[in-house]
Enzyme design. Structure first.
Site, PDB file in Angstrom:
ATOM      1  N   HIS A  37      -7.786   8.607   0.901  1.00 27.65           N
ATOM      2  CA  HIS A  37      -7.531   7.690   2.010  1.00 27.65           C
ATOM      3  C   HIS A  37      -8.501   7.888   3.182  1.00 27.65           C
ATOM      4  CE1 HIS A  37      -4.997   5.189   4.744  1.00 27.65           C
ATOM      5  NE2 HIS A  37      -4.583   4.657   3.608  1.00 27.65           N
ATOM      6  N   HIS A  67       3.829  -2.333   3.250  1.00 31.66           N
ATOM      7  CA  HIS A  67       3.704  -0.910   2.922  1.00 31.66           C
ATOM      8  C   HIS A  67       5.000  -0.444   2.254  1.00 31.66           C
ATOM      9  CE1 HIS A  67       0.633  -1.483   6.022  1.00 31.66           C
ATOM     10  NE2 HIS A  67      -0.006  -0.480   5.440  1.00 31.66           N
ATOM     11  N   ASP A  82       0.853  -1.184   0.000  1.00 34.67           N
ATOM     12  CA  ASP A  82       0.000   0.000   0.000  1.00 34.67           C
ATOM     13  C   ASP A  82       0.886   1.230   0.000  1.00 34.67           C
ATOM     14  OD1 ASP A  82      -2.094  -1.720   0.153  1.00 34.67           O
ATOM     15  OD2 ASP A  82      -2.815  -1.062   2.128  1.00 34.67           O
TER      16      ASP A  82
END
Length: 259
Positions: free
Chosen positions: A117, A207, A62
């Site tokens: 987000h 991430h 992500d």
């Protein structure tokens, strides 16, 4: 008097249990919500993992905050001949368009991770569509390909979100192996957590800007490849048509397709 003392202890116990549960919910946050979501059989679920006999798994990243390690990640993936999946937020795409193109040019999946987000379960259907379409359009403009994979920020979803994503051409993707790399516990805890919990059809969450990503990523890949796993992009792992998702979040072929 004895009865009163027993009742008092019982009430005190209930209060303590309630306090512990409340604190746990606050502490666990979205992870706790995700657990509740999977356990709720009336809730429409995203894809957490895939039912497959092949020893295939997917790793994903992500990307929302920064890109200082992204080029290094791509170099590591090249070294081990691994294709991965990157879920990008709209403002990240705006800030790093050259990196978006590089990720695409190297053959990795690019997925949609929303525009701003937000907690998308709190949005209306039209707001969800806007979040998806804004980022999808930006990605398509750079790569000439519309993304088909979507991961909700924070892992936060509801029925409306999944249905709206589907209407806009997206498979909603979660994960069944959380590396917890954002906790910055060091390299070995990430390696141990991922390799101990991986199974056929797993989707791993990393991430792109995790502090130790350049140290743990080669170790994870080497271990998985040594154990015989093939690491593929999520688009190659999931079932595209005639599938259902069971109460655990595992995507399976429909009985009709098996026939």
């Amino acid at each position: 008097m004895k009865i009163w003392i027993i009742n008092r202890k019982l009430v005190l116990s209930i209060v303590i249990i309630f306090a512990i549960v409340s604190i746990s919910c606050i502490y666990l946050g979205d992870f706790g919500n995700a657990i509740v979501g999977v356990m709720n059989r009336d809730k429409t679920l995203p894809i957490y993992c895939v039912d497959t006999e092949e020893k295939k798994v997917a790793i994903s990243f992500d990307a929302a905050w920064g890109d200082q390690y992204t080029k290094g990640i791509l170099d590591i993936l090249d070294k081990y001949n691994v294709k991965s999946t990157f879920f990008l937020v709209g403002f990240w795409v705006d800030k790093y368009p050259d990196m978006v193109k590089l990720i695409h040019d190297k053959g990795h999946n690019i997925g949609n991770h929303s525009s701003t987000h937000p907690h998308m379960s709190k949005l209306s259907a039209s707001q969800i569509a806007q979040e998806l379409n804004e980022t999808g359009g930006k990605i398509e403009k750079i790569t000439q390909m519309k993304p088909i994979l979507f991961r909700p920020p924070f892992g936060d979803y509801n029925n409306q979100l999944i249905e709206t994503a589907k209407e806009n051409g997206y498979y909603t993707i979660q994960w069944d192996v959380d590396s917890l790399d954002w906790k910055e516990l060091g390299t070995q805890p990430v390696v141990d957590r991922v390799t101990r919990n991986i199974k056929k059809g797993s989707i791993v969450l990393f991430h792109n800007n995790a502090k130790y990503v350049l140290a743990y990523l080669p170790l994870v890949i080497e271990r998985l490849q040594k154990e015989g796993y093939e690491i593929v992009p999520i688009s190659e792992l999931i079932i595209k048509d005639d599938f259902y998702i069971d109460h655990t979040g595992m995507q399976k072929e429909s009985e009709r397709k098996k026939e």
